[in-house]
Design a protein around this motif. Structure first.
Motif, short mmCIF file in Angstrom:
data_model
loop_
_atom_site.label_atom_id
_atom_site.label_comp_id
_atom_site.label_asym_id
_atom_site.label_seq_id
_atom_site.Cartn_x
_atom_site.Cartn_y
_atom_site.Cartn_z
N LYS A 163 0.84 -1.18 0.00
CA LYS A 163 0.00 0.00 0.00
C LYS A 163 0.89 1.25 0.00
O LYS A 163 1.86 1.33 0.72
N LEU A 164 0.49 2.23 -0.81
CA LEU A 164 1.24 3.46 -0.90
C LEU A 164 0.99 4.28 0.37
O LEU A 164 -0.14 4.49 0.79
N GLN A 200 -3.08 16.02 1.83
CA GLN A 200 -3.91 14.92 1.33
C GLN A 200 -3.30 14.40 0.02
O GLN A 200 -2.77 15.17 -0.77
N ILE A 201 -3.40 13.06 -0.14
CA ILE A 201 -2.90 12.41 -1.37
C ILE A 201 -4.01 11.57 -1.95
O ILE A 201 -4.63 10.76 -1.25
N LEU A 202 -4.27 11.81 -3.27
CA LEU A 202 -5.33 11.06 -3.96
C LEU A 202 -4.73 10.36 -5.17
O LEU A 202 -3.85 10.90 -5.86
N ASP A 205 -9.56 8.38 -5.52
CA ASP A 205 -9.26 7.40 -4.48
C ASP A 205 -8.29 7.99 -3.48
O ASP A 205 -7.16 8.37 -3.82
N LEU A 206 -8.73 8.06 -2.22
CA LEU A 206 -7.90 8.63 -1.17
C LEU A 206 -6.80 7.64 -0.80
O LEU A 206 -7.08 6.49 -0.49
N ARG A 230 -2.48 12.88 -7.05
CA ARG A 230 -2.56 14.32 -6.78
C ARG A 230 -2.21 14.56 -5.31
O ARG A 230 -2.83 13.97 -4.42
N LEU A 231 -1.23 15.36 -5.09
CA LEU A 231 -0.82 15.71 -3.74
C LEU A 231 -1.23 17.16 -3.48
O LEU A 231 -1.01 18.04 -4.31
N VAL A 232 -1.83 17.45 -2.34
CA VAL A 232 -2.27 18.78 -2.00
C VAL A 232 -1.94 19.07 -0.55
O VAL A 232 -2.09 18.21 0.32
#
Length: 450
Positions: free
Chosen positions: A63-64, A85-87, A92-93, A149-151
């Motif tokens: 798992k990442l 947050q990373i999606l 998908d979270l 996507r990293l935010v």
């Protein structure tokens, strides 16, 4: 008041301009500060974003996850205002900071190019507004591949507080700047209006006889006004010269008829027509006095700028003349005047005034007539004092009125009136008193001369 004062109008306009300018400056500085802080916040969030990207790993289950999350304690405190947050696309979270608790960061539906940094304002937990920095990357095969996507986001309330604190600290300095600019504006107005004060002082000098023209020593903006005033003064001088010439022509034209009239009076007297001769003599004297009065006025307007009379010299000359008359020959005359004392009046006009006063004193004095002069304030006061019966106070106004007679001695009743008119023409005044018997005083108040 504003409409009547150029200085006040300029000061009010300057104050309003300063307040508007400082208000715009304060607003602009606050905006610039807010944008600067926002850029610094975005830069800090970018650093956190890069650290998240560098810390991505796969655990034993494949798992990442973020092996080395940011160590800022606010990421661990729920609803602290700092989140990440990373999606995995599309929605998908993968992982998020504990500060989000059970919330997600709503990202806009935009197309992101790989590796590009995007900045947004998004809604956060609890109705807050967040500044969000996000990046889309494609993971390498060792991390499972695919785009993510990293935010990282931060509550903009911190930005609002910082901007408010900056504005609060800025206002006192703006007040100080306003005070300094107000002082500078007042100095500027004073310096700018100084030429107008110079014009006023120069005009006062012209009116008092200390100068004849405004001159050319003025700024370019004021010089045209000074030139126009000087042109007006030159035109006035030409008109005065013309009037003076006409008065002289009038006097010359009346001279011959008056001489003829004098001859007729003598002839009538020899023939025994004394009553008619006396009437004609009174008429002739009246005409002569009128001519002399108009000539005196003409001389006054023509020489007002530079006129100056030595009071002692003029008084002594007039006393010598009046002292030789039948009425004055029996009197004791005294001139008590400082030789250096000067009055701003033409010498001939002063002689005309003193001639009338001394002639009047000679006709009424018993034994003695004294001429005194002294400086009193800004005026030179010349007094003619005789030991005659005086004038009752209720008859003073009549004595100064043209043609006014309070006795039956020969004369036209014009002497004191002419003296008063000439003194008034030179910004002076003739006053009679005290008027008690044995103490008659006639005082001439005149401006001081140079």
């Amino acid at each position: 008041m504003i409409a009547g004062s150029l200085r006040l109008r300029l000061l009010v306009a300057g104050a309003v301009s300063i307040l508007i300018a400082l208000g715009v400056a304060a607003f602009g500085l606050s905006i610039l500060f807010e944008r600067h802080v926002e850029r610094r916040m975005a830069a800090d969030l970018t650093l956190v974003l890069d650290r998240l990207l560098a810390g991505l790993e796969r655990d034993a289950d494949g798992k990442l996850t973020v092996a080395d999350p940011p160590d800022d304690p606010r990421f661990e405190r729920p609803l602290s205002g700092l989140y990440w947050q990373i999606l995995r696309e599309p929605h998908d979270l993968i992982d998020r900071s504990r500060s989000l608790w059970d919330s997600d960061l709503p990202l806009p539906e935009d197309e992101l190019s790989e590796g590009a940094l995007h900045q947004h304002r998004i809604a956060g937990p609890g109705g807050t507004t967040l500044l969000a920095v996000e990046r889309r990357v494609v993971l390498p095969a060792r991390l499972g591949g695919g785009p993510v996507r990293l935010v990282v986001a931060r509550d903009l309330a911190d930005l609002t507080v910082a901007t408010s604190d900056f504005t609060s600290e800025l206002l006192p300095y703006m007040g100080l700047v306003a005070l300094l600019l107000g002082i500078a504006s007042a100095v500027q107005v004073r310096v700018g209006l100084a030429p107008l004060a110079a014009v006023r002082n120069r005009l006062a000098a012209i009116r008092s006889g200390r100068a004849e023209r405004l001159g050319t020593s003025f700024p370019d903006e004021v010089q045209p006004l000074a030139a126009e005033v000087d042109a007006l003064l030159a035109s006035r001088d030409r008109q005065i010269e013309t009037a003076r010439a006409r008065a002289a022509d009038l006097a010359h034209g009346l001279k011959t008829p008056l001489q003829v009239l004098a001859g007729d009076i003598e002839r009538l007297t020899r023939q025994g027509e004394t009553a008619i001769a006396a009437d004609l003599a009174a008429v002739g004297e009246s005409m002569r006095r009128h001519v002399e009065r108009e000539l005196a006025r003409a001389r006054r307007t023509a020489t007002a700028g530079t006129a100056s009379a030595a009071v002692a010299e003029v008084a002594g000359r007039v006393v010598k003349v009046v002292g030789r008359t039948p009425a004055g020959d029996a009197l004791d005359w005294e001139v008590d005047v400082d030789p250096g004392l000067k009055a701003r009046i033409a010498p001939d006009d002063l002689a005309e005034i003193l001639g009338n006063l001394l002639d009047n004193a000679a006709r009424h004095a018993r034994e003695r007539v004294v001429v005194r002069a002294a400086v009193e304030g800004d005026a030179v006061v010349v007094r003619v004092i005789d030991d005659g019966p005086g004038i009752p106070p209720e008859l003073v106004a009549q004595a100064l009125r043209r043609g006014g007679r309070i006795d039956t001695t020969p004369g036209t009743g014009l002497g004191l009136a002419i003296a008063s008119d000439i003194a008034d023409a030179w910004d002076g005044a003739l006053r009679l008193g005290p008027t008690d018997p044995g103490a008659m005083t006639a005082a001439v108040h005149l401006p001081r001369g140079r």
